[in-house]
Design a protein around this motif. Structure first.
Motif, PDB file in Angstrom:
ATOM      1  N   ASN A  84       0.842  -1.197   0.000  1.00  0.00           N
ATOM      2  CA  ASN A  84       0.000   0.000   0.000  1.00  0.00           C
ATOM      3  C   ASN A  84       0.876   1.246   0.000  1.00  0.00           C
ATOM      4  O   ASN A  84       2.073   1.181   0.273  1.00  0.00           O
ATOM      5  CB  ASN A  84      -0.907  -0.001   1.231  1.00  0.00           C
ATOM      6  N   SER A  85       0.258   2.355  -0.305  1.00  0.00           N
ATOM      7  CA  SER A  85       0.962   3.649  -0.330  1.00  0.00           C
ATOM      8  C   SER A  85       2.261   3.548  -1.139  1.00  0.00           C
ATOM      9  O   SER A  85       3.331   3.981  -0.705  1.00  0.00           O
ATOM     10  CB  SER A  85       1.273   4.123   1.092  1.00  0.00           C
ATOM     11  N   LEU A  86       2.148   2.971  -2.306  1.00  0.00           N
ATOM     12  CA  LEU A  86       3.327   2.747  -3.145  1.00  0.00           C
ATOM     13  C   LEU A  86       3.966   4.075  -3.555  1.00  0.00           C
ATOM     14  O   LEU A  86       3.273   5.092  -3.737  1.00  0.00           O
ATOM     15  CB  LEU A  86       2.956   1.940  -4.381  1.00  0.00           C
ATOM     16  N   ALA A  87       5.276   4.042  -3.698  1.00  0.00           N
ATOM     17  CA  ALA A  87       6.060   5.204  -4.105  1.00  0.00           C
ATOM     18  C   ALA A  87       6.969   4.809  -5.267  1.00  0.00           C
ATOM     19  O   ALA A  87       7.273   3.614  -5.427  1.00  0.00           O
ATOM     20  CB  ALA A  87       6.896   5.703  -2.932  1.00  0.00           C
ATOM     21  N   PRO A  88       7.400   5.766  -6.068  1.00  0.00           N
ATOM     22  CA  PRO A  88       8.274   5.429  -7.210  1.00  0.00           C
ATOM     23  C   PRO A  88       9.516   4.641  -6.799  1.00  0.00           C
ATOM     24  O   PRO A  88       9.987   3.795  -7.573  1.00  0.00           O
ATOM     25  CB  PRO A  88       8.628   6.802  -7.783  1.00  0.00           C
ATOM     26  N   GLU A  89      10.018   4.883  -5.601  1.00  0.00           N
ATOM     27  CA  GLU A  89      11.204   4.149  -5.143  1.00  0.00           C
ATOM     28  C   GLU A  89      10.930   2.689  -4.830  1.00  0.00           C
ATOM     29  O   GLU A  89      11.861   1.923  -4.557  1.00  0.00           O
ATOM     30  CB  GLU A  89      11.837   4.829  -3.925  1.00  0.00           C
ATOM     31  N   ASP A  90       9.675   2.281  -4.884  1.00  0.00           N
ATOM     32  CA  ASP A  90       9.333   0.866  -4.725  1.00  0.00           C
ATOM     33  C   ASP A  90       9.460   0.111  -6.054  1.00  0.00           C
ATOM     34  O   ASP A  90       9.311  -1.113  -6.077  1.00  0.00           O
ATOM     35  CB  ASP A  90       7.908   0.708  -4.199  1.00  0.00           C
ATOM     36  N   THR A  91       9.730   0.812  -7.130  1.00  0.00           N
ATOM     37  CA  THR A  91       9.889   0.180  -8.436  1.00  0.00           C
ATOM     38  C   THR A  91      11.074  -0.775  -8.423  1.00  0.00           C
ATOM     39  O   THR A  91      12.198  -0.390  -8.078  1.00  0.00           O
ATOM     40  CB  THR A  91      10.083   1.249  -9.520  1.00  0.00           C
ATOM     41  N   ALA A  92      10.813  -2.033  -8.771  1.00  0.00           N
ATOM     42  CA  ALA A  92      11.851  -3.064  -8.739  1.00  0.00           C
ATOM     43  C   ALA A  92      11.257  -4.369  -9.245  1.00  0.00           C
ATOM     44  O   ALA A  92      10.034  -4.494  -9.411  1.00  0.00           O
ATOM     45  CB  ALA A  92      12.379  -3.257  -7.312  1.00  0.00           C
ATOM     46  N   VAL A  93      12.119  -5.345  -9.446  1.00  0.00           N
ATOM     47  CA  VAL A  93      11.670  -6.718  -9.622  1.00  0.00           C
ATOM     48  C   VAL A  93      11.597  -7.336  -8.226  1.00  0.00           C
ATOM     49  O   VAL A  93      12.569  -7.249  -7.457  1.00  0.00           O
ATOM     50  CB  VAL A  93      12.628  -7.530 -10.512  1.00  0.00           C
ATOM     51  N   TYR A  94      10.458  -7.915  -7.911  1.00  0.00           N
ATOM     52  CA  TYR A  94      10.240  -8.500  -6.592  1.00  0.00           C
ATOM     53  C   TYR A  94      10.362 -10.022  -6.685  1.00  0.00           C
ATOM     54  O   TYR A  94       9.770 -10.648  -7.578  1.00  0.00           O
ATOM     55  CB  TYR A  94       8.863  -8.113  -6.067  1.00  0.00           C
ATOM     56  N   TYR A  95      11.129 -10.579  -5.749  1.00  0.00           N
ATOM     57  CA  TYR A  95      11.394 -12.012  -5.727  1.00  0.00           C
ATOM     58  C   TYR A  95      10.882 -12.634  -4.431  1.00  0.00           C
ATOM     59  O   TYR A  95      11.072 -12.074  -3.354  1.00  0.00           O
ATOM     60  CB  TYR A  95      12.898 -12.283  -5.819  1.00  0.00           C
ATOM     61  N   CYS A  96      10.310 -13.801  -4.566  1.00  0.00           N
ATOM     62  CA  CYS A  96       9.924 -14.619  -3.432  1.00  0.00           C
ATOM     63  C   CYS A  96      11.061 -15.607  -3.169  1.00  0.00           C
ATOM     64  O   CYS A  96      11.684 -16.110  -4.119  1.00  0.00           O
ATOM     65  CB  CYS A  96       8.634 -15.360  -3.771  1.00  0.00           C
ATOM     66  N   ALA A  97      11.340 -15.896  -1.887  1.00  0.00           N
ATOM     67  CA  ALA A  97      12.442 -16.778  -1.549  1.00  0.00           C
ATOM     68  C   ALA A  97      12.059 -17.677  -0.381  1.00  0.00           C
ATOM     69  O   ALA A  97      11.292 -17.271   0.493  1.00  0.00           O
ATOM     70  CB  ALA A  97      13.676 -15.967  -1.191  1.00  0.00           C
ATOM     71  N   ALA A  98      12.642 -18.881  -0.369  1.00  0.00           N
ATOM     72  CA  ALA A  98      12.395 -19.849   0.697  1.00  0.00           C
ATOM     73  C   ALA A  98      13.718 -20.329   1.284  1.00  0.00           C
ATOM     74  O   ALA A  98      14.672 -20.590   0.550  1.00  0.00           O
ATOM     75  CB  ALA A  98      11.610 -21.042   0.155  1.00  0.00           C
ATOM     76  N   GLY A  99      13.748 -20.454   2.608  1.00  0.00           N
ATOM     77  CA  GLY A  99      14.948 -20.935   3.270  1.00  0.00           C
ATOM     78  C   GLY A  99      14.600 -21.735   4.501  1.00  0.00           C
ATOM     79  O   GLY A  99      13.525 -21.536   5.082  1.00  0.00           O
TER      80      GLY A  99
END
Length: 125
Positions: A84-99
Motif C-alpha cells: 500500500n501507499s506505493l512510491a516510485p522508489e518501490d519500483t523493482a523486480v520483486y522475488y519470493c524466496a524460501a529458506g
C-alpha cells in the motif's frame, strides 16, 4: 524441493496498491522461512519482508514498514505481499524466496536456497 512462482506485479500510481502472490509447489510453505526481496536496476537485491516458519513471525525493512504486509495461506500454499501507499522508489523486480536455516539473519539473501523468477513492479509519480 520447493518451487516458487510469483505473480501480481504490474503498473501502479504513487499512493496506490498492489498485491503480489508467491505460489509454492513441491513442499509446504510451513517448512520454510518465506521472504520477499526486491532489486531495482543498478542496485543490489534488498530485503523487503519475511515470515518465519515457526510462529509466523514477520519482519520488515524500515523502508516498507507500515506500508507492506507479508502473509501466508497454508491451505493455498502461498505467500503474499500486500503493498500500500506505493512510491516510485518501490519500483523493482520483486522475488519470493524460501529458506530453512535456523538463523536470526533472515534479512540476508544467502539464507535462502530457492527463488522465484521475479515479478516487475513499476510505480509512476
Amino acid at each position: 524441493q520447493v518451487q516458487l512462482a510469483e505473480s501480481g506485479g504490474g503498473l501502479a500510481q504513487a499512493g496506490g496498491s498492489l498485491r503480489l502472490s508467491c505460489a509454492a509447489s513441491g513442499n509446504t510453505i510451513r517448512a520454510y522461512n518465506m521472504a520477499w526481496f526486491r532489486q531495482a536496476p543498478g542496485n543490489e537485491r534488498e530485503f523487503v519482508a519475511v515470515i518465519r516458519r515457526s510462529g509466523g513471525i514477520t519482519n520488515y525493512a524500515d523502508s516498507v514498514k507500515g506500508r507492506f504486509t507479508i502473509s501466508r495461506d497454508s491451505a493455498k500454499n502461498a505467500v503474499y505481499l500486500q503493498m500500500n501507499s506505493l512510491a516510485p522508489e518501490d519500483t523493482a523486480v520483486y522475488y519470493c524466496a524460501a529458506g530453512q536455516q535456523i538463523t536470526s539473519a533472515l534479512r540476508e539473501s544467502g539464507m535462502y536456497h530457492t527463488w522465484g523468477q521475479g515479478t516487475q513492479v513499476t510505480v509512476t509519480s
